[in-house]
Write an enzyme that holds these catalytic residues in place. Structure first.
Site, PDB file in Angstrom:
ATOM      1  N   LYS A   1       0.850  -1.196   0.000  1.00  0.00           N
ATOM      2  CA  LYS A   1       0.000   0.000   0.000  1.00  0.00           C
ATOM      3  C   LYS A   1       0.884   1.243   0.000  1.00  0.00           C
ATOM      4  O   LYS A   1       1.899   1.274   0.691  1.00  0.00           O
ATOM      5  CB  LYS A   1      -0.846   0.035   1.281  1.00  0.00           C
TER       6      LYS A   1
ATOM      7  N   ARG B   1     -12.437  -8.158  11.910  1.00  0.00           N
ATOM      8  CA  ARG B   1     -13.693  -7.415  11.841  1.00  0.00           C
ATOM      9  C   ARG B   1     -14.816  -8.293  11.313  1.00  0.00           C
ATOM     10  O   ARG B   1     -15.920  -8.290  11.796  1.00  0.00           O
ATOM     11  CB  ARG B   1     -13.545  -6.193  10.934  1.00  0.00           C
TER      12      ARG B   1
ATOM     13  N   SER C   1      -9.366   1.883   7.660  1.00  0.00           N
ATOM     14  CA  SER C   1      -8.565   3.070   7.345  1.00  0.00           C
ATOM     15  C   SER C   1      -8.763   3.461   5.880  1.00  0.00           C
ATOM     16  O   SER C   1      -8.829   4.652   5.553  1.00  0.00           O
ATOM     17  CB  SER C   1      -7.081   2.788   7.590  1.00  0.00           C
TER      18      SER C   1
END
Ligand code: ADP
Length: 158
Positions: A42, A91, A129
């Site tokens: 990333k 999550r 994020s």
């Protein structure tokens, strides 16, 4: 023996979901080290320094945490910090496959370090994020997803 856990991630930016996990973990371990890494896959939005500073500010008042950055193998960083535990957040089921693979490879690299998974409170389970960055770039309200200091910092970056 003191229980030291490393919570590694990009934290680009830190969100209320990360913070929920860190608060829970700080009650379980002697020390929680937030290990901020530049994920090679990333490209970073915030600089490492901005991330270290904003994570420290967001976690003011939690005494048994440390915020460090690293660019080595995670298991080597954990060993250097005398940490026995790698902490990761789950999550949803979609996180599971990648996290399962990562923990398996880390166990192979250093069988003495355990990966533990924690889940956030339900209201934080949808926060990521990358979506925070996307909402920000489109002018949306991110105040429910990140702490105040992070919201302020992010607004200076657009
Ligand atoms: P990475 O780039 O390593 O995935 P992140 O900063 O995105 O780093 O996430 C770090 C860890 O925190 C990962 O284990 C991720 O699954 C977890 N995480 C991210 N967002 C949340 C959230 N809202 N609630 C709980 N855990 C989360």
């Amino acid at each position: 023996m003191k229980k030291i856990a490393i919570y590694p991630g990009s934290f680009d930016p830190i969100t209320n979901g990360h913070i929920d996990l860190i608060k829970r973990a700080s009650k379980l371990f002697n020390t929680v080290i937030i290990g901020i890494t530049q994920n090679s896959k990333k490209s970073a939005f915030l600089s490492i320094n901005d991330r270290i500073e904003s994570v420290n500010t967001a976690l003011l008042g939690i005494d048994n945490i440390k915020v460090l950055s690293f660019n080595t193998l995670l298991v080597d960083f954990a060993k250097a910090q005398n940490a026995q535990i790698i902490l990761r957040g789950l999550r949803a089921v979609s996180d599971f496959e990648y996290e399962f693979q990562l923990s398996g490879m880390n166990k192979h690299l250093n069988p003495n370090i355990e990966t533990l998974f924690m889940t956030p409170a339900e209201q934080y389970a949808n926060i990521s994020s990358s979506l925070v960055r996307e909402i920000l770039s489109l002018g949306g309200d991110i105040s429910a997803f990140v702490p105040n200091n992070v919201e302020k910092l992010l607004k200076t970056k657009i």
